[in-house]
Design an enzyme around this catalytic site. Structure first.
Site, PDB file in Angstrom:
ATOM      1  CB  THR A  28      -0.878   0.048   1.269  1.00  0.00           C
ATOM      2  OG1 THR A  28      -0.007   0.094   2.388  1.00  0.00           O
ATOM      3  CG2 THR A  28      -1.794  -1.157   1.365  1.00  0.00           C
TER       4      THR A  28
ATOM      5  CE1 TYR B 151      15.852 -15.995   4.406  1.00  0.00           C
ATOM      6  CE2 TYR B 151      15.877 -13.737   5.173  1.00  0.00           C
ATOM      7  CZ  TYR B 151      15.270 -14.740   4.476  1.00  0.00           C
ATOM      8  OH  TYR B 151      14.082 -14.502   3.822  1.00  0.00           O
TER       9      TYR B 151
ATOM     10  CE  LYS C  27      13.223 -16.457   6.472  1.00  0.00           C
ATOM     11  NZ  LYS C  27      12.450 -15.251   6.760  1.00  0.00           N
TER      12      LYS C  27
ATOM     13  CE  LYS D  28      12.650 -16.216   2.019  1.00  0.00           C
ATOM     14  NZ  LYS D  28      11.427 -15.493   2.370  1.00  0.00           N
TER      15      LYS D  28
ATOM     16  CG  ASP E 259       9.569 -17.224   4.631  1.00  0.00           C
ATOM     17  OD1 ASP E 259       8.418 -17.356   4.177  1.00  0.00           O
ATOM     18  OD2 ASP E 259      10.171 -16.124   4.678  1.00  0.00           O
ATOM     19  N   PRO E 260       8.260 -20.293   2.760  1.00  0.00           N
ATOM     20  CG  PRO E 260       6.323 -21.562   2.359  1.00  0.00           C
ATOM     21  CD  PRO E 260       7.173 -20.986   3.474  1.00  0.00           C
ATOM     22  CG  ASN E 261       8.572 -15.255   0.810  1.00  0.00           C
ATOM     23  OD1 ASN E 261       9.741 -15.589   0.602  1.00  0.00           O
ATOM     24  ND2 ASN E 261       8.265 -14.250   1.617  1.00  0.00           N
TER      25      ASN E 261
ATOM     26  CD  GLU F 190       9.506 -15.983   7.937  1.00  0.00           C
ATOM     27  OE1 GLU F 190      10.382 -16.481   8.688  1.00  0.00           O
ATOM     28  OE2 GLU F 190       9.729 -15.007   7.201  1.00  0.00           O
TER      29      GLU F 190
ATOM     30  CG  ASN G 116       7.939 -11.618   6.049  1.00  0.00           C
ATOM     31  OD1 ASN G 116       8.289 -12.785   6.179  1.00  0.00           O
ATOM     32  ND2 ASN G 116       7.909 -11.004   4.871  1.00  0.00           N
TER      33      ASN G 116
ATOM     34  CG  ASP H 290      11.014  -4.668   7.466  1.00  0.00           C
ATOM     35  OD1 ASP H 290      11.411  -3.510   7.714  1.00  0.00           O
ATOM     36  OD2 ASP H 290      11.420  -5.340   6.505  1.00  0.00           O
TER      37      ASP H 290
ATOM     38  CG  HIS I 262      10.787  -9.293   7.158  1.00  0.00           C
ATOM     39  ND1 HIS I 262      10.893  -8.104   6.463  1.00  0.00           N
ATOM     40  CD2 HIS I 262      10.829 -10.262   6.226  1.00  0.00           C
ATOM     41  CE1 HIS I 262      10.977  -8.364   5.168  1.00  0.00           C
ATOM     42  NE2 HIS I 262      10.939  -9.660   5.003  1.00  0.00           N
ATOM     43  CB  SER I 263      16.058  -9.117   7.580  1.00  0.00           C
ATOM     44  OG  SER I 263      17.040  -9.023   6.590  1.00  0.00           O
ATOM     45  CG  ASN I 264      13.668  -7.533   1.457  1.00  0.00           C
ATOM     46  OD1 ASN I 264      14.470  -7.963   0.652  1.00  0.00           O
ATOM     47  ND2 ASN I 264      12.371  -7.549   1.252  1.00  0.00           N
TER      48      ASN I 264
HETATM   49  O1  GKR Z   1      14.914 -11.454  -0.381  1.00  0.00           O
HETATM   50  O2  GKR Z   1      14.184 -13.204  -1.440  1.00  0.00           O
HETATM   51  C1  GKR Z   1      14.148 -12.432  -0.501  1.00  0.00           C
HETATM   52  C2  GKR Z   1      13.184 -12.670   0.615  1.00  0.00           C
HETATM   53  O3  GKR Z   1      12.249 -13.614   0.253  1.00  0.00           O
HETATM   54  C3  GKR Z   1      12.529 -11.393   0.992  1.00  0.00           C
HETATM   55  O4  GKR Z   1      11.998 -10.825  -0.162  1.00  0.00           O
HETATM   56  C4  GKR Z   1      11.473 -11.548   2.052  1.00  0.00           C
HETATM   57  O5  GKR Z   1      10.864 -10.318   2.272  1.00  0.00           O
HETATM   58  O6  GKR Z   1      13.225 -12.295   3.479  1.00  0.00           O
HETATM   59  C5  GKR Z   1      11.922 -11.997   3.369  1.00  0.00           C
HETATM   60  C6  GKR Z   1      10.991 -12.947   4.062  1.00  0.00           C
HETATM   61  O7  GKR Z   1      11.299 -13.374   5.129  1.00  0.00           O
HETATM   62  O8  GKR Z   1       9.908 -13.234   3.560  1.00  0.00           O
HETATM   63 MG    MG Z   2       9.233 -14.265   5.410  1.00  0.00          MG
END
Ligand code: GKR
Ligand code: MG
Length: 447
Positions: free
Chosen positions: A126, A171, A215, A217, A245-247, A270, A293, A317, A344-346
């Site tokens: 948003t 991570y 963690k 991804k 964490d599969p988003n 996650e 997140n 975040d 959370h982190s990016n």
């Molecule tokens: O950087 O690929 C990435 C992560 O998937 C990131 O975009 C996410 O925001 O790290 C993040 C998460 O925990 O979902």
């Molecule tokens: Mg995540």
């Protein structure tokens, strides 16, 4: 004899420094070819560095997302900072008002309709989330300047620390050995495409910073392969808490099967599914603790998710929650609802890591190691890079954030931003198309 009345010391009244100028410097930083549900990281990713100057001579630093809509919002709001005292964090948070329109409908910062994962996988994008991400860098810079003016660390301005070190998790990402384009940066971590690769990467992380939890991804390979990777990690690192964490990339049926396989193996999953209903049903069916997140990323998303018991741990975040005070407020809400909180982190640099560490040091109920992408970043704009010991970072007692700007590096990375206009927005889909021209992102569910 009447006791002598103690002489009251005359208070020394000093006014807080007032902001006199704001500098916004967009940069591109080298990144590794990290895979996720929506593609692969570009060779370079944008960040925005904020510097404020004050009438007392102290300065302050902030960092946030750097894609064009953040830069446009920051450019629009920065002039309003001038004349504000550096202590006015709550007034800074209100700058620009609140606008909950979808970003694509916003005339200042629009233009993302065709790229739903630009800037990272962070739930609905948003206008207000972009605004708060910008405000967060302004607030961090104001706190840094206040701390420098008073000789106090930022954690002291937030009420004091409850720990001397902040734990971070290692991570882990599936990744390619190199980017599929020429002239891209290389990295030291090698290819990671299967369970053995994941364990090797964890070993490297362990050697690099002694991380005590990991963690992974996910959302990249079929879930059985990712379950196998977590199982291999659990065997290789038996005392380390693990997360996957599969988003939001799994259907409820897939997430249920994964949760059943990994019960007792991971501390939480996650964002296994993409919405509140799916997360709530998954938790009801399996009892697996769920972190997010993606579905709790703004104040108005808290109540529906908590009422449905869709989330047990919120990963704040500080960028998109609007700063360090806002992060503490979120932690208080989580405490009131009996929810866990972590971070959370990016992709980010040392200014943001310093900010995360200061606020994390003040949150009593921080029960899980925070996420950070920092080990993946080979470049930084601070003079002394952070290093991890036993997976943690010491909370700095130096004034402000405790980090100093390396102006030569800032200039170099800004020059890169000037010369690479095509990479000024993070676009994992476009980066993937460099390897697979017909690639279409699987938003959700992928599996
Ligand atoms: O950087 O690929 C990435 C992560 O998937 C990131 O975009 C996410 O925001 O790290 C993040 C998460 O925990 O979902
Ligand atoms: Mg995540």
């Amino acid at each position: 004899m009447a006791a002598a009345t103690p002489r009251r010391r005359k208070a020394r009244l000093t006014m807080p420094p007032v902001i006199t100028d704001v500098h916004l410097t967009p940069i591109l930083i080298a990144d590794a070819p990290l895979l996720n549900v929506g593609g692969v990281h570009q060779p370079y990713t944008p960040r925005l560095i904020v510097e404020i100057e004050t009438d007392s001579g102290v300065t302050g630093l902030g960092e946030t997302y750097g894609d064009h809509h953040y830069l446009a919002m920051a450019t629009d709001l920065a002039p309003s900072l001038i004349g504000m005292p550096v202590t006015a964090c709550h007034a800074i948070r209100r700058l620009g008002g609140s606008d909950t329109r979808m970003l694509a409908d916003n005339p200042i910062a629009g233009g993302l309709a065709d790229n739903p994962i630009a800037g990272g996988l962070r739930g609905t994008l948003t206008t207000d989330k972009v605004r708060l991400s910008v405000i967060s860098a302004f607030e961090t810079a104001a706190l840094d300047a206040t701390g420098r003016a008073l000789g106090l660390p930022v954690y002291a301005l937030l009420g004091g620390k409850v720990r001397d070190r902040v734990d971070y998790s290692g991570y882990l990402f599936y990744k390619w050995a190199e980017h599929p384009v020429s002239d891209a940066p290389t990295d030291e971590w090698g290819e990671v495409l299967d369970p053995d690769g994941v364990v090797r990467l964890a070993e490297s992380f362990s050697a690099h910073g002694g991380f005590r939890s990991f963690k992974l991804k996910g959302g990249v390979f079929p879930p059985e392969e990712e379950v196998a990777a977590i199982t291999a990690l659990a065997k290789a690192f038996p005392d380390h808490p693990l997360r996957l964490d599969p988003n939001g990339g799994w259907s409820l049926a897939t997430a249920t099967a994964v949760a059943e396989s990994l019960t007792g193996v991971v501390e939480y999953l996650e964002d296994p599914t993409a919405d509140v209903a799916g997360m709530a049903e998954l938790h009801r069916r399996t009892g697996m603790p769920l972190a997010t997140n993606m579905i709790v990323t703004a104040v108005d998303e808290i109540r529906p998710a908590f009422d449905a018991d869709a989330v047990q741990v919120v990963l704040s975040d500080h960028h998109f929650w609007g700063g360090l005070h806002a992060t503490r407020e979120l932690a208080a809400v989580c405490h009131a609802y009996g929810k866990g909180v972590s971070m959370h982190s990016n992709t980010h640099l040392g200014i943001s890591l310093a900010a995360m560490t200061h606020v994390a040091a003040t949150v009593a109920d921080l029960d899980y190691a925070c996420d950070t992408h920092y080990p993946w970043q080979a470049e930084d704009v601070i003079t002394e890079r952070f290093s991890f010991t036993e997976g943690s970072i010491a909370v700095s007692d130096a004034p402000g954030l405790g980090v100093d700007l390396d102006r030569d590096e800032l200039d170099r990375l800004h020059h890169r931003w000037q010369t690479m206009p095509a990479l000024r927005d993070r676009d994992d889909v476009a980066a993937m198309r460099a390897a697979e021209p017909g690639y279409l992102p699987h938003i959700s569910p992928k599996y």
